[in-house]
Design a protein around this motif. Sequence first.
Motif, PDB file in Angstrom:
ATOM      1  N   GLY A  59      33.051 -61.425  16.405  1.00 28.37           N
ATOM      2  CA  GLY A  59      32.843 -62.286  14.958  1.00 28.37           C
ATOM      3  C   GLY A  59      34.037 -63.229  14.389  1.00 28.37           C
ATOM      4  O   GLY A  59      35.033 -62.781  14.512  1.00 28.37           O
ATOM      5  N   LEU A  61      35.784 -66.026  11.267  1.00 29.71           N
ATOM      6  CA  LEU A  61      35.366 -66.221  10.096  1.00 29.71           C
ATOM      7  C   LEU A  61      36.070 -67.885   9.342  1.00 29.71           C
ATOM      8  O   LEU A  61      37.259 -67.873   9.961  1.00 29.71           O
ATOM      9  CB  LEU A  61      35.815 -65.874   8.823  1.00 29.71           C
ATOM     10  N   TRP A  66      31.223 -67.960   8.546  1.00 32.46           N
ATOM     11  CA  TRP A  66      30.861 -66.456   9.834  1.00 32.46           C
ATOM     12  C   TRP A  66      30.201 -67.595  10.682  1.00 32.46           C
ATOM     13  O   TRP A  66      29.622 -67.884  10.768  1.00 32.46           O
ATOM     14  CB  TRP A  66      30.544 -65.427   9.310  1.00 32.46           C
ATOM     15  N   PHE A  68      29.471 -65.848  14.735  1.00 35.24           N
ATOM     16  CA  PHE A  68      29.199 -64.569  15.573  1.00 35.24           C
ATOM     17  C   PHE A  68      28.840 -64.939  17.512  1.00 35.24           C
ATOM     18  O   PHE A  68      28.229 -65.906  17.074  1.00 35.24           O
ATOM     19  CB  PHE A  68      28.137 -63.460  15.009  1.00 35.24           C
ATOM     20  N   ASN A  89      24.725 -66.468  11.433  1.00 37.98           N
ATOM     21  CA  ASN A  89      25.490 -67.590  12.111  1.00 37.98           C
ATOM     22  C   ASN A  89      25.647 -68.510  10.880  1.00 37.98           C
ATOM     23  O   ASN A  89      24.848 -69.308  10.284  1.00 37.98           O
ATOM     24  CB  ASN A  89      25.612 -68.129  13.456  1.00 37.98           C
ATOM     25  N   SER A  93      30.470 -64.529   3.473  1.00 33.33           N
ATOM     26  CA  SER A  93      30.968 -62.877   3.806  1.00 33.33           C
ATOM     27  C   SER A  93      29.646 -61.959   2.206  1.00 33.33           C
ATOM     28  O   SER A  93      28.917 -61.516   2.856  1.00 33.33           O
ATOM     29  CB  SER A  93      31.874 -61.967   3.574  1.00 33.33           C
ATOM     30  N   ALA A 133      32.332 -58.601   8.491  1.00 34.14           N
ATOM     31  CA  ALA A 133      32.615 -59.413   6.913  1.00 34.14           C
ATOM     32  C   ALA A 133      33.905 -58.868   5.751  1.00 34.14           C
ATOM     33  O   ALA A 133      33.939 -59.729   5.876  1.00 34.14           O
ATOM     34  CB  ALA A 133      30.977 -60.269   6.483  1.00 34.14           C
TER      35      ALA A 133
END
Length: 135
Positions: A59, A61, A66, A68, A89, A93, A133
């Motif tokens: 993942g 940021l 985020w 992934f 996706n 967080s 996250a």
Amino acid sequence: MTLPADAVTALATFQAAAGWEQRARLLMQWGDRLPPMRDADKTEANRVHGCESQMWLVGALHDGHWQFNAASDARLIRGLVALLLARVNGLSSAELQQVDLPGWFEQLGLSRQLSPSRSNGLNAVLQRIRELAAQ
């Protein structure tokens, strides 16, 4: 909570499916759409434990959202994980902590097909997503 665009697409597609056979085909197609994961990312550190099949998750940021990617050696699991990623996706967080996994697969009409071991595996993936996250 607003659904990411991919999740809206998934929902519309699966809710329009006539029966399990069509959903199973769709599941495989979603799995095939997962971007390939680099071999360099298929490390023990990125492995998701709690899955019967081999599964890796990475993942990143970007601007508070985020993204992934996952890989699995099992085709059905790839499809289920692709649908999980469609749901997560692009979330922040905080939003990731709110995702209702059983509710999502219920909406897709796939919850009956989730054996306990598959459910455990998907929960392990979601748990790993939340851990990443929270870092």
